[in-house]
Design an enzyme around this catalytic site. Structure first.
Site, PDB file in Angstrom:
ATOM      1  N   PRO A  98       0.884  -1.125  -0.294  1.00 20.46           N
ATOM      2  CA  PRO A  98       0.225  -0.156  -0.124  1.00 20.46           C
ATOM      3  C   PRO A  98       0.674   0.913  -0.058  1.00 20.46           C
ATOM      4  O   PRO A  98       1.868   1.858   0.776  1.00 20.46           O
ATOM      5  CB  PRO A  98      -0.997  -0.278   0.701  1.00 20.46           C
ATOM      6  CG  PRO A  98      -1.105  -1.328   1.413  1.00 20.46           C
ATOM      7  CD  PRO A  98       0.256  -1.778   0.782  1.00 20.46           C
ATOM      8  N   CYS A  99       0.649   2.054  -0.379  1.00 16.20           N
ATOM      9  CA  CYS A  99       1.112   3.065  -1.071  1.00 16.20           C
ATOM     10  C   CYS A  99       0.489   4.522   0.409  1.00 16.20           C
ATOM     11  O   CYS A  99       1.446   5.204   0.061  1.00 16.20           O
ATOM     12  CB  CYS A  99       0.633   3.603  -2.422  1.00 16.20           C
ATOM     13  SG  CYS A  99      -0.924   4.255  -2.590  1.00 16.20           S
ATOM     14  N   GLN A 100       0.067   4.476   1.259  1.00 18.72           N
ATOM     15  CA  GLN A 100      -0.199   5.190   1.709  1.00 18.72           C
ATOM     16  C   GLN A 100       1.131   5.541   2.319  1.00 18.72           C
ATOM     17  O   GLN A 100       0.729   7.145   3.539  1.00 18.72           O
ATOM     18  CB  GLN A 100      -1.314   5.233   3.521  1.00 18.72           C
ATOM     19  CG  GLN A 100      -2.799   4.792   1.950  1.00 18.72           C
ATOM     20  CD  GLN A 100      -3.231   3.410   1.625  1.00 18.72           C
ATOM     21  OE1 GLN A 100      -2.462   2.525   1.345  1.00 18.72           O
ATOM     22  NE2 GLN A 100      -4.190   3.379   1.392  1.00 18.72           N
ATOM     23  N   PHE A 127       3.269   6.359   2.352  1.00 21.61           N
ATOM     24  CA  PHE A 127       4.674   7.782   1.243  1.00 21.61           C
ATOM     25  C   PHE A 127       3.295   8.460   1.269  1.00 21.61           C
ATOM     26  O   PHE A 127       3.458   9.756   0.290  1.00 21.61           O
ATOM     27  CB  PHE A 127       5.337   6.967   0.075  1.00 21.61           C
ATOM     28  CG  PHE A 127       5.272   5.986  -0.079  1.00 21.61           C
ATOM     29  CD1 PHE A 127       7.170   5.739   1.160  1.00 21.61           C
ATOM     30  CD2 PHE A 127       5.028   4.196   0.334  1.00 21.61           C
ATOM     31  CE1 PHE A 127       7.423   4.439   1.116  1.00 21.61           C
ATOM     32  CE2 PHE A 127       5.931   2.729   0.001  1.00 21.61           C
ATOM     33  CZ  PHE A 127       7.464   3.722   0.621  1.00 21.61           C
ATOM     34  N   ASN A 133       3.122   0.305  -8.378  1.00 18.58           N
ATOM     35  CA  ASN A 133       3.194   1.107  -6.997  1.00 18.58           C
ATOM     36  C   ASN A 133       2.797   2.626  -7.423  1.00 18.58           C
ATOM     37  O   ASN A 133       2.684   2.821  -8.766  1.00 18.58           O
ATOM     38  CB  ASN A 133       4.010   1.834  -5.909  1.00 18.58           C
ATOM     39  CG  ASN A 133       3.410   1.805  -4.201  1.00 18.58           C
ATOM     40  OD1 ASN A 133       2.973   3.116  -3.899  1.00 18.58           O
ATOM     41  ND2 ASN A 133       4.171   0.740  -3.490  1.00 18.58           N
TER      42      ASN A 133
END
Length: 399
Positions: free
Chosen positions: A84-86, A88, A124
Protein backbone atom coordinates in the site's frame (compact mmCIF):
# COMPACT_ATOMS: atom_id res chain seq x y z
CA UNK A 1 7.42 -25.51 -17.82
CA UNK A 2 5.93 -24.33 -14.54
CA UNK A 3 6.02 -20.69 -13.44
CA UNK A 4 4.77 -20.70 -9.81
CA UNK A 5 3.95 -17.28 -8.34
CA UNK A 6 3.26 -16.04 -4.81
CA UNK A 7 1.08 -12.91 -4.74
CA UNK A 8 1.07 -10.41 -1.87
CA UNK A 9 -1.28 -7.44 -1.34
CA UNK A 10 -3.36 -9.18 -4.00
CA UNK A 11 -6.55 -7.13 -3.89
CA UNK A 12 -9.09 -8.25 -6.48
CA UNK A 13 -6.24 -10.12 -8.26
CA UNK A 14 -5.95 -7.87 -11.32
CA UNK A 15 -2.16 -8.28 -11.56
CA UNK A 16 -2.51 -11.99 -10.88
CA UNK A 17 -5.07 -12.46 -13.65
CA UNK A 18 -2.80 -10.68 -16.11
CA UNK A 19 0.13 -12.88 -15.13
CA UNK A 20 -2.10 -15.92 -15.45
CA UNK A 21 -3.08 -14.91 -18.99
CA UNK A 22 0.63 -14.75 -19.81
CA UNK A 23 1.08 -18.32 -18.59
CA UNK A 24 2.17 -17.94 -14.95
CA UNK A 25 0.64 -20.04 -12.17
CA UNK A 26 -0.65 -18.13 -9.13
CA UNK A 27 -0.13 -20.61 -6.30
CA UNK A 28 -1.26 -18.45 -3.39
CA UNK A 29 -2.46 -14.91 -2.73
CA UNK A 30 -2.61 -12.85 0.44
CA UNK A 31 -4.50 -9.74 1.54
CA UNK A 32 -5.60 -7.88 4.66
CA UNK A 33 -9.00 -6.84 3.24
CA UNK A 34 -11.52 -9.61 4.01
CA UNK A 35 -13.55 -8.75 0.89
CA UNK A 36 -10.47 -9.24 -1.30
CA UNK A 37 -9.92 -12.63 0.32
CA UNK A 38 -13.57 -13.54 -0.33
CA UNK A 39 -13.21 -12.41 -3.94
CA UNK A 40 -10.21 -14.68 -4.43
CA UNK A 41 -11.95 -17.63 -2.81
CA UNK A 42 -15.18 -17.04 -4.76
CA UNK A 43 -13.15 -17.49 -7.92
CA UNK A 44 -11.45 -20.67 -6.80
CA UNK A 45 -8.11 -19.24 -5.62
CA UNK A 46 -6.29 -19.90 -2.36
CA UNK A 47 -5.87 -16.73 -0.30
CA UNK A 48 -4.26 -16.17 3.09
CA UNK A 49 -6.18 -13.59 5.16
CA UNK A 50 -4.75 -11.26 7.78
CA UNK A 51 -2.26 -8.51 8.52
CA UNK A 52 0.98 -9.49 6.79
CA UNK A 53 2.98 -7.69 9.49
CA UNK A 54 1.58 -10.03 12.13
CA UNK A 55 1.87 -13.08 9.88
CA UNK A 56 5.55 -12.45 9.17
CA UNK A 57 6.28 -11.47 12.74
CA UNK A 58 4.92 -14.83 13.91
CA UNK A 59 6.45 -16.75 11.00
CA UNK A 60 9.51 -14.93 9.62
CA UNK A 61 10.39 -17.95 7.44
CA UNK A 62 7.12 -17.39 5.53
CA UNK A 63 5.93 -20.97 5.88
CA UNK A 64 2.38 -19.56 5.83
CA UNK A 65 3.01 -18.74 2.16
CA UNK A 66 5.43 -21.45 1.05
CA UNK A 67 3.60 -24.47 2.44
CA UNK A 68 0.16 -23.82 0.88
CA UNK A 69 1.94 -22.93 -2.37
CA UNK A 70 3.79 -26.25 -2.27
CA UNK A 71 7.16 -24.51 -2.61
CA UNK A 72 10.48 -24.26 -0.81
CA UNK A 73 12.84 -21.26 -0.85
CA UNK A 74 14.34 -20.72 -4.30
CA UNK A 75 11.56 -22.53 -6.20
CA UNK A 76 9.13 -19.65 -6.81
CA UNK A 77 9.30 -18.14 -10.27
CA UNK A 78 8.12 -14.78 -8.90
CA UNK A 79 6.83 -12.91 -5.88
CA UNK A 80 4.55 -10.05 -6.91
CA UNK A 81 2.53 -7.35 -5.21
CA UNK A 82 1.90 -3.70 -4.51
CA UNK A 83 2.56 -2.70 -0.89
CA UNK A 84 0.00 0.00 0.00
CA UNK A 85 1.20 3.47 -0.98
CA UNK A 86 -0.37 5.29 1.98
CA UNK A 87 2.83 5.22 4.09
CA UNK A 88 4.37 7.50 1.49
CA UNK A 89 1.47 9.95 1.39
CA UNK A 90 -1.51 10.33 3.73
CA UNK A 91 -0.42 7.85 6.35
CA UNK A 92 3.11 9.12 6.08
CA UNK A 93 1.97 12.56 7.16
CA UNK A 94 -0.04 11.13 10.02
CA UNK A 95 2.85 9.04 11.33
CA UNK A 96 5.43 11.70 10.65
CA UNK A 97 7.53 9.47 8.39
CA UNK A 98 8.05 8.90 4.67
CA UNK A 99 10.68 6.28 5.40
CA UNK A 100 9.89 3.00 3.62
CA UNK A 101 11.80 1.14 6.34
CA UNK A 102 8.77 1.78 8.56
CA UNK A 103 6.16 0.66 6.02
CA UNK A 104 4.66 -2.52 4.58
CA UNK A 105 7.41 -2.41 1.98
CA UNK A 106 9.59 -4.17 4.55
CA UNK A 107 7.20 -7.13 4.71
CA UNK A 108 7.44 -7.41 0.93
CA UNK A 109 11.24 -7.35 1.27
CA UNK A 110 11.21 -10.01 3.99
CA UNK A 111 9.14 -12.29 1.77
CA UNK A 112 11.65 -11.88 -1.08
CA UNK A 113 14.58 -12.40 1.29
CA UNK A 114 13.17 -15.71 2.53
CA UNK A 115 11.40 -17.06 -0.55
CA UNK A 116 14.24 -16.08 -2.93
CA UNK A 117 12.13 -16.04 -6.11
CA UNK A 118 13.80 -15.91 -9.50
CA UNK A 119 11.97 -12.63 -10.16
CA UNK A 120 9.90 -10.13 -8.24
CA UNK A 121 7.42 -7.50 -9.42
CA UNK A 122 6.45 -4.55 -7.24
CA UNK A 123 3.96 -1.93 -8.42
CA UNK A 124 3.07 1.35 -6.75
CA UNK A 125 2.02 4.94 -7.34
CA UNK A 126 4.33 6.94 -9.59
CA UNK A 127 4.60 9.63 -6.91
CA UNK A 128 6.80 7.27 -4.92
CA UNK A 129 9.68 8.29 -7.20
CA UNK A 130 9.70 11.83 -5.85
CA UNK A 131 8.70 11.40 -2.20
CA UNK A 132 11.33 13.05 0.06
CA UNK A 133 12.79 10.93 2.81
CA UNK A 134 11.42 12.06 6.16
CA UNK A 135 11.91 10.13 9.32
CA UNK A 136 10.73 10.52 12.91
CA UNK A 137 12.69 8.41 15.40
CA UNK A 138 10.61 5.59 16.86
CA UNK A 139 10.70 7.05 20.36
CA UNK A 140 9.20 10.33 19.05
CA UNK A 141 6.43 8.96 16.83
CA UNK A 142 3.74 9.36 19.46
CA UNK A 143 4.48 13.09 19.69
CA UNK A 144 2.10 14.55 17.09
CA UNK A 145 3.58 18.03 17.48
CA UNK A 146 7.14 17.02 16.64
CA UNK A 147 7.99 17.53 12.97
CA UNK A 148 9.75 14.65 11.19
CA UNK A 149 13.38 15.07 10.30
CA UNK A 150 14.05 15.50 6.58
CA UNK A 151 16.95 13.34 5.48
CA UNK A 152 19.07 13.53 2.31
CA UNK A 153 17.88 11.50 -0.66
CA UNK A 154 14.43 10.07 -1.25
CA UNK A 155 12.26 7.20 -0.11
CA UNK A 156 12.76 5.56 -3.49
CA UNK A 157 16.55 5.60 -3.05
CA UNK A 158 16.08 3.50 0.08
CA UNK A 159 13.89 1.08 -1.85
CA UNK A 160 16.46 0.71 -4.64
CA UNK A 161 19.28 0.18 -2.17
CA UNK A 162 17.30 -2.43 -0.27
CA UNK A 163 16.53 -4.47 -3.40
CA UNK A 164 20.17 -4.24 -4.45
CA UNK A 165 21.35 -5.43 -1.03
CA UNK A 166 19.18 -8.52 -1.51
CA UNK A 167 21.26 -9.34 -4.59
CA UNK A 168 18.63 -8.47 -7.21
CA UNK A 169 19.24 -6.66 -10.46
CA UNK A 170 16.35 -4.25 -11.03
CA UNK A 171 14.69 -2.22 -13.73
CA UNK A 172 11.96 0.28 -13.03
CA UNK A 173 9.83 2.91 -14.68
CA UNK A 174 6.36 4.43 -14.93
CA UNK A 175 4.12 2.47 -17.29
CA UNK A 176 0.79 3.66 -18.68
CA UNK A 177 -1.73 0.85 -19.06
CA UNK A 178 -3.11 2.42 -22.27
CA UNK A 179 0.09 1.31 -24.02
CA UNK A 180 -0.75 -2.32 -23.26
CA UNK A 181 -4.28 -2.53 -24.66
CA UNK A 182 -6.11 -1.31 -21.55
CA UNK A 183 -8.97 1.13 -22.34
CA UNK A 184 -7.76 3.47 -19.60
CA UNK A 185 -4.97 5.94 -18.90
CA UNK A 186 -3.39 4.56 -15.74
CA UNK A 187 0.21 5.24 -14.77
CA UNK A 188 1.93 3.00 -12.25
CA UNK A 189 5.49 2.64 -11.07
CA UNK A 190 6.68 -0.88 -11.82
CA UNK A 191 9.87 -2.33 -10.32
CA UNK A 192 11.08 -5.70 -11.61
CA UNK A 193 13.94 -7.67 -10.08
CA UNK A 194 16.07 -10.62 -11.21
CA UNK A 195 17.84 -12.83 -8.68
CA UNK A 196 20.13 -14.34 -11.33
CA UNK A 197 21.19 -11.11 -13.05
CA UNK A 198 19.11 -11.89 -16.14
CA UNK A 199 18.44 -9.26 -18.82
CA UNK A 200 15.04 -8.09 -17.56
CA UNK A 201 13.42 -5.03 -19.10
CA UNK A 202 10.21 -3.05 -18.85
CA UNK A 203 7.63 -4.63 -21.17
CA UNK A 204 7.52 -2.97 -24.56
CA UNK A 205 4.30 -1.16 -25.55
CA UNK A 206 1.86 -3.09 -27.71
CA UNK A 207 -0.67 -0.30 -28.38
CA UNK A 208 -0.13 3.24 -29.66
CA UNK A 209 -2.07 6.45 -30.10
CA UNK A 210 -1.36 6.38 -33.83
CA UNK A 211 -0.88 3.17 -35.78
CA UNK A 212 -1.74 1.85 -39.21
CA UNK A 213 -3.24 -1.33 -37.75
CA UNK A 214 -6.46 -0.73 -35.78
CA UNK A 215 -5.61 -3.69 -33.52
CA UNK A 216 -2.45 -1.87 -32.39
CA UNK A 217 -4.10 1.44 -31.53
CA UNK A 218 -5.17 2.44 -28.04
CA UNK A 219 -8.42 0.83 -26.92
CA UNK A 220 -11.15 3.30 -26.04
CA UNK A 221 -13.99 3.44 -23.56
CA UNK A 222 -16.32 2.59 -26.45
CA UNK A 223 -14.42 -0.65 -27.05
CA UNK A 224 -14.94 -1.60 -23.41
CA UNK A 225 -18.49 -0.66 -22.48
CA UNK A 226 -20.63 0.47 -25.41
CA UNK A 227 -21.87 -3.10 -25.84
CA UNK A 228 -23.64 -2.71 -22.47
CA UNK A 229 -25.71 0.35 -23.53
CA UNK A 230 -28.97 -1.59 -23.86
CA UNK A 231 -28.41 -4.08 -21.05
CA UNK A 232 -29.53 -3.76 -17.42
CA UNK A 233 -27.15 -1.50 -15.52
CA UNK A 234 -26.68 -3.79 -12.55
CA UNK A 235 -25.02 -2.63 -9.30
CA UNK A 236 -24.25 1.04 -9.59
CA UNK A 237 -23.69 4.05 -7.36
CA UNK A 238 -25.81 7.17 -7.93
CA UNK A 239 -25.40 10.92 -8.20
CA UNK A 240 -27.57 13.28 -6.17
CA UNK A 241 -30.46 14.91 -8.07
CA UNK A 242 -28.60 18.24 -7.89
CA UNK A 243 -25.50 16.82 -9.53
CA UNK A 244 -27.55 15.08 -12.20
CA UNK A 245 -29.15 18.44 -13.00
CA UNK A 246 -25.74 19.91 -13.76
CA UNK A 247 -24.38 16.83 -15.52
CA UNK A 248 -27.25 16.96 -18.01
CA UNK A 249 -25.75 20.22 -19.25
CA UNK A 250 -22.36 18.62 -19.94
CA UNK A 251 -21.65 17.03 -23.36
CA UNK A 252 -19.70 13.81 -23.84
CA UNK A 253 -16.05 14.48 -23.09
CA UNK A 254 -16.83 17.69 -21.19
CA UNK A 255 -16.70 18.83 -17.59
CA UNK A 256 -17.65 21.82 -15.42
CA UNK A 257 -16.20 24.24 -17.98
CA UNK A 258 -19.00 23.26 -20.38
CA UNK A 259 -21.78 24.28 -18.00
CA UNK A 260 -23.72 27.47 -18.78
CA UNK A 261 -21.65 30.34 -17.38
CA UNK A 262 -24.26 31.38 -14.86
CA UNK A 263 -24.41 27.85 -13.39
CA UNK A 264 -20.69 27.34 -12.89
CA UNK A 265 -20.32 29.18 -9.52
CA UNK A 266 -23.39 27.36 -8.17
CA UNK A 267 -22.25 23.94 -9.35
CA UNK A 268 -18.67 24.34 -8.18
CA UNK A 269 -19.33 25.92 -4.79
CA UNK A 270 -16.16 26.63 -2.84
CA UNK A 271 -14.01 24.89 -5.47
CA UNK A 272 -14.82 27.66 -7.95
CA UNK A 273 -12.18 29.98 -6.48
CA UNK A 274 -9.55 27.29 -5.93
CA UNK A 275 -6.57 26.71 -8.18
CA UNK A 276 -5.83 23.82 -10.49
CA UNK A 277 -7.59 22.54 -13.58
CA UNK A 278 -10.32 20.71 -11.67
CA UNK A 279 -10.87 18.44 -14.70
CA UNK A 280 -12.74 15.82 -12.66
CA UNK A 281 -15.59 18.11 -11.59
CA UNK A 282 -18.80 17.23 -13.47
CA UNK A 283 -16.79 15.07 -15.87
CA UNK A 284 -18.73 13.16 -18.51
CA UNK A 285 -16.55 10.54 -20.14
CA UNK A 286 -15.75 10.33 -23.84
CA UNK A 287 -16.46 7.10 -25.70
CA UNK A 288 -13.72 7.89 -28.21
CA UNK A 289 -10.81 8.01 -25.75
CA UNK A 290 -9.38 5.66 -23.15
CA UNK A 291 -11.06 6.26 -19.79
CA UNK A 292 -9.25 8.33 -17.17
CA UNK A 293 -7.78 6.42 -14.25
CA UNK A 294 -10.53 4.61 -12.37
CA UNK A 295 -10.77 5.74 -8.75
CA UNK A 296 -12.22 3.85 -5.81
CA UNK A 297 -15.52 5.73 -6.08
CA UNK A 298 -16.96 7.27 -9.29
CA UNK A 299 -19.24 9.75 -7.49
CA UNK A 300 -16.80 11.99 -5.63
CA UNK A 301 -17.23 15.63 -6.64
CA UNK A 302 -13.63 16.18 -7.77
CA UNK A 303 -13.25 12.84 -9.57
CA UNK A 304 -16.64 12.14 -11.15
CA UNK A 305 -16.83 9.36 -13.71
CA UNK A 306 -20.15 9.95 -15.45
CA UNK A 307 -21.28 7.61 -18.23
CA UNK A 308 -20.81 9.10 -21.73
CA UNK A 309 -24.52 9.03 -22.68
CA UNK A 310 -26.44 8.22 -19.49
CA UNK A 311 -26.91 10.41 -16.41
CA UNK A 312 -25.26 8.08 -13.93
CA UNK A 313 -21.80 6.99 -12.79
CA UNK A 314 -20.04 4.08 -14.39
CA UNK A 315 -21.48 0.85 -13.04
CA UNK A 316 -19.57 -1.90 -11.24
CA UNK A 317 -19.72 -4.06 -14.37
CA UNK A 318 -18.38 -1.20 -16.51
CA UNK A 319 -15.57 -0.66 -14.01
CA UNK A 320 -14.66 -4.34 -14.31
CA UNK A 321 -14.68 -4.26 -18.11
CA UNK A 322 -12.42 -1.19 -18.20
CA UNK A 323 -9.97 -3.01 -15.93
CA UNK A 324 -10.37 -6.06 -18.22
CA UNK A 325 -11.62 -8.50 -15.58
CA UNK A 326 -13.17 -11.65 -17.11
CA UNK A 327 -16.94 -11.50 -17.43
CA UNK A 328 -17.35 -14.40 -15.00
CA UNK A 329 -15.01 -12.96 -12.35
CA UNK A 330 -16.89 -12.50 -9.09
CA UNK A 331 -16.23 -9.39 -6.97
CA UNK A 332 -17.52 -9.92 -3.44
CA UNK A 333 -19.02 -7.30 -1.12
CA UNK A 334 -21.36 -4.32 -1.34
CA UNK A 335 -21.26 -1.74 -4.10
CA UNK A 336 -18.61 0.39 -2.40
CA UNK A 337 -16.48 -2.70 -1.72
CA UNK A 338 -16.68 -3.69 -5.38
CA UNK A 339 -15.73 -0.23 -6.65
CA UNK A 340 -12.81 -0.12 -4.22
CA UNK A 341 -11.45 -3.51 -5.20
CA UNK A 342 -11.74 -2.89 -8.93
CA UNK A 343 -10.50 0.69 -8.72
CA UNK A 344 -7.37 -0.38 -6.84
CA UNK A 345 -6.53 -3.23 -9.21
CA UNK A 346 -3.72 -3.46 -11.72
CA UNK A 347 -5.34 -3.72 -15.19
CA UNK A 348 -5.13 -7.20 -16.64
CA UNK A 349 -3.44 -6.05 -19.86
CA UNK A 350 -0.54 -4.50 -17.99
CA UNK A 351 -0.10 -7.59 -15.82
CA UNK A 352 -0.12 -9.81 -18.91
CA UNK A 353 2.63 -7.75 -20.58
CA UNK A 354 4.79 -8.04 -17.45
CA UNK A 355 4.24 -11.79 -17.32
CA UNK A 356 5.10 -12.21 -20.99
CA UNK A 357 8.35 -10.32 -20.45
CA UNK A 358 9.32 -12.55 -17.51
CA UNK A 359 8.70 -15.73 -19.48
CA UNK A 360 10.55 -14.43 -22.54
CA UNK A 361 13.57 -13.53 -20.37
CA UNK A 362 13.46 -16.83 -18.50
CA UNK A 363 13.47 -18.74 -21.79
CA UNK A 364 16.09 -16.48 -23.37
CA UNK A 365 13.63 -15.59 -26.14
CA UNK A 366 13.18 -11.84 -25.65
CA UNK A 367 15.58 -10.70 -28.36
CA UNK A 368 16.22 -11.56 -32.01
CA UNK A 369 19.99 -11.35 -32.24
CA UNK A 370 21.45 -9.98 -35.47
CA UNK A 371 24.86 -8.84 -36.67
CA UNK A 372 23.59 -5.35 -37.30
CA UNK A 373 20.37 -3.37 -37.31
CA UNK A 374 18.69 -2.59 -40.59
CA UNK A 375 16.34 0.33 -40.98
CA UNK A 376 18.74 2.13 -38.69
CA UNK A 377 16.74 5.33 -38.28
CA UNK A 378 13.74 3.44 -36.91
CA UNK A 379 15.80 1.25 -34.61
CA UNK A 380 17.88 4.18 -33.41
CA UNK A 381 14.71 6.04 -32.41
CA UNK A 382 13.38 2.99 -30.58
CA UNK A 383 16.66 2.52 -28.73
CA UNK A 384 16.74 6.18 -27.71
CA UNK A 385 13.22 5.88 -26.31
CA UNK A 386 14.19 2.74 -24.42
CA UNK A 387 17.37 4.15 -22.90
CA UNK A 388 15.72 7.43 -21.88
CA UNK A 389 12.77 5.69 -20.20
CA UNK A 390 14.52 2.93 -18.29
CA UNK A 391 17.23 3.02 -15.66
CA UNK A 392 18.82 -0.31 -14.99
CA UNK A 393 20.81 -1.14 -11.89
CA UNK A 394 23.06 -4.19 -11.94
CA UNK A 395 24.43 -5.54 -8.69
CA UNK A 396 28.18 -5.12 -8.45
CA UNK A 397 28.39 -2.80 -11.46
CA UNK A 398 29.31 0.84 -11.25
CA UNK A 399 26.60 3.21 -12.38
Amino acid sequence: MSYPVISLFSGAMGLDLGLREAGLDIKISQDFDPWCVKTAEANGHKSIPGDIRKLISEDPECRFLLEPAGLVPGEAFAVVGGPPCQPFSTAGKRLGTNDPRGSLFMEFIQAIRVIRPRFFVMENVKGLLSVPLKHKPLKDREDKHLEPEELPGSAFEIIKETFTELGYRIVYGVLDAAHYGVPQFRERLVIIGSRDNEDIFLPKPTHFQIHQDPASRWNTLRDAIEVLENEPVGPCASFSPERIKFLREVPMGGNWRHLPEELIPIAMGGAYQSGGGKVGFYRRLDYNQPAPTLVTSPVQKATMLCHPTQDRPLSVREYARIQQFPEDWKIEGGISDCYRQIGNAVPIGLGKAIGQMLIAVANNEAMIKTRRLRGTSVHQNMNEIHHSAVEQIAVGKAE
